[in-house]
Design an enzyme around this catalytic site. Structure first.
Site, PDB file in Angstrom:
ATOM      1  N   GLY A 127       0.827  -1.198   0.000  1.00 57.53           N
ATOM      2  CA  GLY A 127       0.000   0.000   0.000  1.00 57.53           C
ATOM      3  C   GLY A 127       0.859   1.243   0.000  1.00 57.53           C
ATOM      4  O   GLY A 127       2.078   1.179   0.211  1.00 57.53           O
TER       5      GLY A 127
ATOM      6  N   SER B  25       2.571   4.877   1.097  1.00 58.23           N
ATOM      7  CA  SER B  25       3.173   5.327   2.358  1.00 58.23           C
ATOM      8  C   SER B  25       2.105   5.960   3.239  1.00 58.23           C
ATOM      9  O   SER B  25       1.213   6.659   2.758  1.00 58.23           O
ATOM     10  CB  SER B  25       4.284   6.350   2.078  1.00 58.23           C
ATOM     11  OG  SER B  25       5.328   5.749   1.356  1.00 58.23           O
ATOM     12  N   GLY B  26       2.223   5.703   4.536  1.00 55.54           N
ATOM     13  CA  GLY B  26       1.270   6.272   5.483  1.00 55.54           C
ATOM     14  C   GLY B  26       0.004   5.464   5.637  1.00 55.54           C
ATOM     15  O   GLY B  26      -0.951   5.904   6.281  1.00 55.54           O
TER      16      GLY B  26
ATOM     17  N   THR C 150       3.868  -0.173   8.732  1.00 56.66           N
ATOM     18  CA  THR C 150       4.913  -0.228   9.754  1.00 56.66           C
ATOM     19  C   THR C 150       4.308  -0.177  11.155  1.00 56.66           C
ATOM     20  O   THR C 150       4.819  -0.822  12.080  1.00 56.66           O
ATOM     21  CB  THR C 150       5.916   0.928   9.554  1.00 56.66           C
ATOM     22  OG1 THR C 150       6.494   0.818   8.250  1.00 56.66           O
ATOM     23  CG2 THR C 150       7.017   0.880  10.594  1.00 56.66           C
TER      24      THR C 150
ATOM     25  N   GLU D 213      10.496  -3.826   4.104  1.00 62.04           N
ATOM     26  CA  GLU D 213      11.126  -3.247   2.919  1.00 62.04           C
ATOM     27  C   GLU D 213      12.640  -3.483   2.930  1.00 62.04           C
ATOM     28  O   GLU D 213      13.435  -2.558   2.769  1.00 62.04           O
ATOM     29  CB  GLU D 213      10.800  -1.756   2.824  1.00 62.04           C
ATOM     30  CG  GLU D 213       9.301  -1.501   2.830  1.00 62.04           C
ATOM     31  CD  GLU D 213       8.971  -0.055   2.565  1.00 62.04           C
ATOM     32  OE1 GLU D 213       9.606   0.545   1.692  1.00 62.04           O
ATOM     33  OE2 GLU D 213       8.068   0.470   3.228  1.00 62.04           O
TER      34      GLU D 213
END
Length: 580
Positions: free
Chosen positions: A370, A372-373, A377, A500
């Site tokens: 997806g 970023s944000g 994570t 990643e």
């Protein structure tokens, strides 16, 4: 608001919690008292010597007693100082150990809200303040009081009129000195705070010096550091102004007192009401009062600093820590992990994950994809239990992972990130970091071979004993990643988390690291975060996340056919690969 009495109680409580060497400190205090009492007898010997103006006026017994007094003062003083420093250092060492242990047990959210420089300052500077109070100022305070009481008693006995004359000066001096002392305290506290802020800036810049230079941020960082230096300079000038007021006032008071007493005493001596020896002894006792007054004022200044340091230290001690060994022991993660309606926010009004549910099948590869944000994570952080969900749960079989002991849970997890942390030390130390057993050379070499790290390690000057520099700066990005993979292999985790892990590598390094990761993933439950779809197209399940919500789950083919955003994502990557 914390009252002064409660601050003192907290300070005393902190000291007592260290199990101080009471007997040793009692001996040090007793010897210090002996030193003070002996010093009170010396002016009396001096009086007899001055009155006779010759050694002949002193008997052999008096000379022997004078010699004994000097030796006793030197020996008792030296031993008491050593014992006091020993006891003080032992107390502070115990506080530092407890503080260091606490810092290691505090959860990740604590560090999210604290600067590293401020935390380091608590462990170093604040404990030094406590040590200074215990080793240098406490005995000076109590001995000063004893010396003042003893000297005043003798002075009243010798000449009560001169003693009263002398005492008139001290209240006047106090009226002037007390306000200045308060100002000095405020300045010293501000200086402490600014020192902590400046240390935080220096720590950040030094630890990220390559980023500073690569970004051309030297002027901006210089400006920020210069602001701290100028603030410290400003506080230093304020302190200098205080000293500039104190020094002449003290000198004036001392000279005024000396001139008054010598003049009055001279009249007494000339009239026969007092001998010259008594006047000399009187003046010596005067200094035995004035010097302790300075020590006592220094004690109160240091005591105020220590109160502030105590509050900071206790603030850390009272912070809630991770209960690392509390809960059920996790022997293995051989069951399905279920994320059930999990929501999470770092701040109450800023949700990161919203009602997320997903299944991580045991022994299979689950990929999180997806923009970023989207919360990928953050979900990793919840799996590692750096944070707990705001609502919902993560279950291993039927057990909520919050019911598992942190230590045993994290032992089952291997984590490889895009910038795998490398500690300053040797390659061997990095490979074995965090292991709860001693790894053999053969095990290290096998892990290095599986991580495709054995080739470059053997080419290094000292092989596995080669120093890698701070944060592994002497290694390339690909080498650091392979060391991290070898470390994970040695750890032999049940759950593998890859964040990643190849995103910052060139194509050649990425190919080698991908092969190493395949070795690492065999037979393990694996969760992967990836921006490059090429790394996850073969995953057993791909979870697509957008703005904290799961919008699609399936294989690559299923999502490509049914999920518009995933298809756009995949096509964009394919175009990039073709243009490359």
């Amino acid at each position: 608001m914390t009252t002064k009495n409660s601050k003192v109680r907290r300070f005393v409580g902190l000291m007592m919690e260290t199990d101080p060497p009471k007997a040793l400190l009692a001996v040090a205090a007793a010897l210090s008292v002996v030193t003070t009492l002996v010093s009170l007898t010396i002016p009396l010997f001096t009086k007899n010597l001055v009155n006779g103006f010759s050694f002949g006026s002193l008997g052999s017994g008096q000379i022997a007693w004078l010699a004994v007094a000097f030796i006793a003062q030197v020996v008792s003083g030296g031993v008491s100082v050593y014992l006091l420093h020993y006891g003080g250092n032992k107390i502070v060492s115990s506080i530092r150990e407890r503080l260091w242990s606490k810092l290691l047990k505090l959860p990740v959210p604590y560090y999210d809200n604290k600067s590293s420089g401020d935390t380091i300052s608590r462990l170093t500077n604040d404990t030094v303040v406590l040590k200074s109070l215990i080793t240098e100022h406490t005995t000076g305070f109590f001995n000063g009081i004893l010396s003042i009481i003893g000297a005043l008693g003798i002075l009243f006995y010798m000449n009560w009129q001169m003693t009263l004359l002398m005492l008139i000066v001290f209240p006047v001096a106090a009226l002037v000195m007390v306000p200045i002392g308060r100002g000095m305290y405020k300045v010293s506290m501000s200086t402490q705070e600014e020192n902590a802020r400046f240390a935080s800036v220096v720590n950040r810049v030094v630890s990220e010096i390559r980023l500073v230079k690569a970004s051309g941020s030297e002027p901006a960082e210089f400006e920020q550091g210069q602001t701290g230096i100028r603030n410290l300079f400003r506080f230093g000038l304020k302190e200098a102004r205080m000293h500039a007021l104190i020094s002449p006032i003290v000198t004036f008071i001392v000279l005024l007192l000396l001139v008054s007493l010598i003049g009055f005493g001279g009249v007494q001596v000339s009239s026969g009401a007092m001998t010259a020896g008594e006047l000399v002894a009187f003046m010596m006792y005067l200094f035995q009062i004035m010097l302790p007054i300075t020590q006592i004022s220094q004690f109160f200044t240091q005591f105020q600093k220590a109160m502030g340091a105590t509050e900071s230290i206790i603030g850390i001690m009272e912070s809630e820590e991770e209960a690392q060994d509390k809960g059920l022991a996790v022997k293995e993660i051989g069951q399905t992990l279920k994320v059930e309606r999990v929501s999470f926010a770092y701040k109450p009004d800023e949700p990161i994950l919203k009602d997320v549910s997903m299944t991580i099948e045991a022994g299979k590869v689950t990929a999180l994809v997806g923009p970023s944000g989207s919360g990928k994570t953050t979900l990793f952080s919840l799996l590692e239990r750096f944070y707990d969900p705001t609502s919902g749960s993560i279950k291993l079989g039927a057990m909520d992972i919050r019911d598992a002991s942190l230590r045993s849970w994290r032992r089952q997890i291997g984590y490889v990130s895009q910038e795998s942390p490398i500690i300053a030390g040797t390659i061997k130390q990095n490979l074995c970091y965090g292991l709860d057993r001693e790894a053999s050379r053969a095990e290290m070499e096998q892990a290095a071979r599986m991580a495709y790290a054995d080739g470059f390690i053997e080419e290094l000057p000292d092989g596995y004993d080669t120093e890698v520099g701070e944060r592994g700066i002497k290694l390339s990005g690909g080498q650091r990643q392979r060391i991290a993979i070898a470390r994970a292999l040695l750890r032999d985790p049940q759950l593998l988390m890859l964040d990643e892990a190849t995103s910052n590598l060139d194509s050649k390094s990425e190919e080698v690291v991908q092969d190493a990761l395949k070795n690492l993933m065999v037979g393990r439950t694996t969760v992967v975060i990836a921006h490059r779809l090429s790394t996850v197209v073969d995953a057993d399940s791909i979870v697509f996340m957008e703005k904290g919500v799961i919008t699609g789950v399936g294989t690559h083919e299923q999502l490509y056919a049914s999920h518009a955003m995933y298809r756009e994502f995949a096509n964009g990557q394919l175009r990039m690969n073709k243009s490359a």
